[in-house]
Motif scaffolding. Structure first.
Motif, short mmCIF file in Angstrom:
data_model
loop_
_atom_site.label_atom_id
_atom_site.label_comp_id
_atom_site.label_asym_id
_atom_site.label_seq_id
_atom_site.Cartn_x
_atom_site.Cartn_y
_atom_site.Cartn_z
N PRO A 1 4.65 -4.26 14.90
CA PRO A 1 5.94 -3.58 15.05
C PRO A 1 6.75 -3.60 13.76
N ALA A 2 7.39 -2.46 13.48
CA ALA A 2 8.20 -2.32 12.27
C ALA A 2 9.23 -1.22 12.49
N PRO A 3 10.40 -1.32 11.86
CA PRO A 3 11.38 -0.24 11.96
C PRO A 3 10.83 1.06 11.36
N VAL A 4 11.26 2.18 11.91
CA VAL A 4 10.84 3.48 11.39
C VAL A 4 11.79 3.89 10.28
N ASN A 5 11.29 3.94 9.05
CA ASN A 5 12.09 4.35 7.90
C ASN A 5 11.50 5.63 7.30
N ILE B 1 0.86 -1.17 0.00
CA ILE B 1 0.00 0.00 0.00
C ILE B 1 0.91 1.23 0.00
N GLY B 2 0.48 2.28 -0.69
CA GLY B 2 1.30 3.48 -0.75
C GLY B 2 0.46 4.72 -0.98
N CYS C 1 5.05 4.29 1.78
CA CYS C 1 4.80 2.96 1.21
C CYS C 1 5.04 1.90 2.28
N CYS C 2 4.28 0.84 2.21
CA CYS C 2 4.45 -0.28 3.14
C CYS C 2 4.28 -1.58 2.35
N TYR C 3 5.22 -2.49 2.50
CA TYR C 3 5.20 -3.77 1.78
C TYR C 3 5.34 -4.91 2.77
N LEU C 4 4.45 -5.88 2.66
CA LEU C 4 4.45 -7.04 3.55
C LEU C 4 4.50 -8.32 2.73
N GLY D 1 7.88 5.27 5.90
CA GLY D 1 7.14 6.42 6.40
C GLY D 1 5.64 6.28 6.38
N HIS D 2 5.12 5.05 6.16
CA HIS D 2 3.68 4.88 6.07
C HIS D 2 3.07 4.72 7.47
#
Length: 309
Positions: free
Chosen positions: A92-96, A3-4, A57-60, A75-76
């Motif tokens: 939880p996810a790293p902050v980019n 999603i972006g 954008c976020c990719y899983l 940054g999503h």
């Protein structure tokens, strides 16, 4: 899943969105890990003839049978996960930084979620509305998810509930994308073993799978399953490093077999010449399996196939 959200409006923003969507779709089909896909999309944004273009954008990548979710976010907004009987939580996810900032080394994280859980992805139009605080709206989104029934929700009804709760009057708001995906229930049975990278492991692996199929009353699928396992195990023994992991999973409708090794090389089907002694294994897999694929891991790769029962 991806999603972006492209910063800006109008034809130019739509054109950027189309280019990034096409690039992401092509990259995802190669099986790259989320952080690698995001790093490449960053270079795509840098090559666009659009000054100061920013994209979240976020990719899983989801291994549905194990519940493993590998995610990289540029940054999503946070991905939420909700499961029957549990409160919704942030995955939880790293902050980019968003795409377009430049000079970013993107990081990813792998998390295990419960069987039957629902992942919730959305764009900022859902919670960033005029006159409201984005943190308060995120809390309201979590509360709306917690009010869903304890049984696994109907996704269309769940989406309607979320939209009507957060956007009772959607006129004049930003574009909104809401994406829900529900993981399957836990498999009926799972078995796993580790094998050395030796020729004897092919026979050992066949014996292991054969016994599992008899115990699970799946003997009717044995011929195809054992043949496909033999082909993939032989490739792993000849071309990869051990230990080689074999994992077998059965649901109501399908049998899935995974073979993991320590080689980063991703096999590709090819047409073997008549005189070649190898090169036909993946063609057999393509012909006989109902579905199959190869996914990279931090340690190497996993080749898998599934057969309908």
């Amino acid at each position: 899943m991806l999603i972006g959200d492209v910063m800006g409006r109008g034809l130019e923003a739509a054109a950027v969105m189309g280019q990034l969507r096409s690039a992401a779709h092509a990259l995802a089909k190669t099986g790259v890990q989320p952080r690698q896909l995001m790093q490449t999309l960053e270079s795509v944004v840098a090559d666009l003839d659009v000054p100061d273009q920013l994209v979240t954008c976020c990719y899983l990548v989801i291994a549905a049978d194990t519940g493993e979710v590998t995610m990289c976010s540029a940054g999503h907004l946070p991905v939420l996960v909700t499961a029957p009987g549990r409160s919704a939580q942030v995955l939880p996810a790293p902050v980019n930084a968003p795409l377009g900032v430049g000079g970013v080394i993107y990081e990813q994280r792998r998390t295990t979620v419960a069987p039957g859980a629902t992942l919730v992805l959305y764009t900022d139009g859902l919670i960033e509305t005029p006159g409201t605080d984005i943190e308060d709206q995120l809390t309201e989104l979590i509360a709306a998810l917690d009010r869903l029934p304890d049984t696994p929700p109907d996704l269309e009804a769940a989406a309607d509930h979320v939209l009507s709760t957060l956007l009772p009057d959607a006129d004049g708001h930003d574009d909104v994308t809401l994406l829900l995906t529900q993981l399957p229930a836990a498999p009926l049975a799972t078995l796993a073993t580790d094998l050395p990278a030796t020729a004897e492991s092919v026979r050992t692996g066949r014996d292991f799978l054969g016994k599992a199929l008899v115990a699970w009353d799946c003997a009717h699928a044995a011929d195809d399953a054992l043949l496909l396992l033999s082909e993939i195990l032989t490739n792993a023994v000849r071309h990869a490093e051990g230990p080689i992991g074999v994992r077998v999973c059965r649901t109501d409708t399908a049998l899935t077999v995974e073979i993991s090794d320590r080689s980063l090389h991703l096999p590709q089907p090819r047409l073997a010449a008549e005189t070649d002694e190898s090169g036909r294994g993946l063609l057999l897999v393509r012909a006989l399996a109902d579905d199959w694929g190869v996914r990279p891991t931090d340690e190497g790769k996993t080749t898998w196939f599934s057969l309908e029962l």
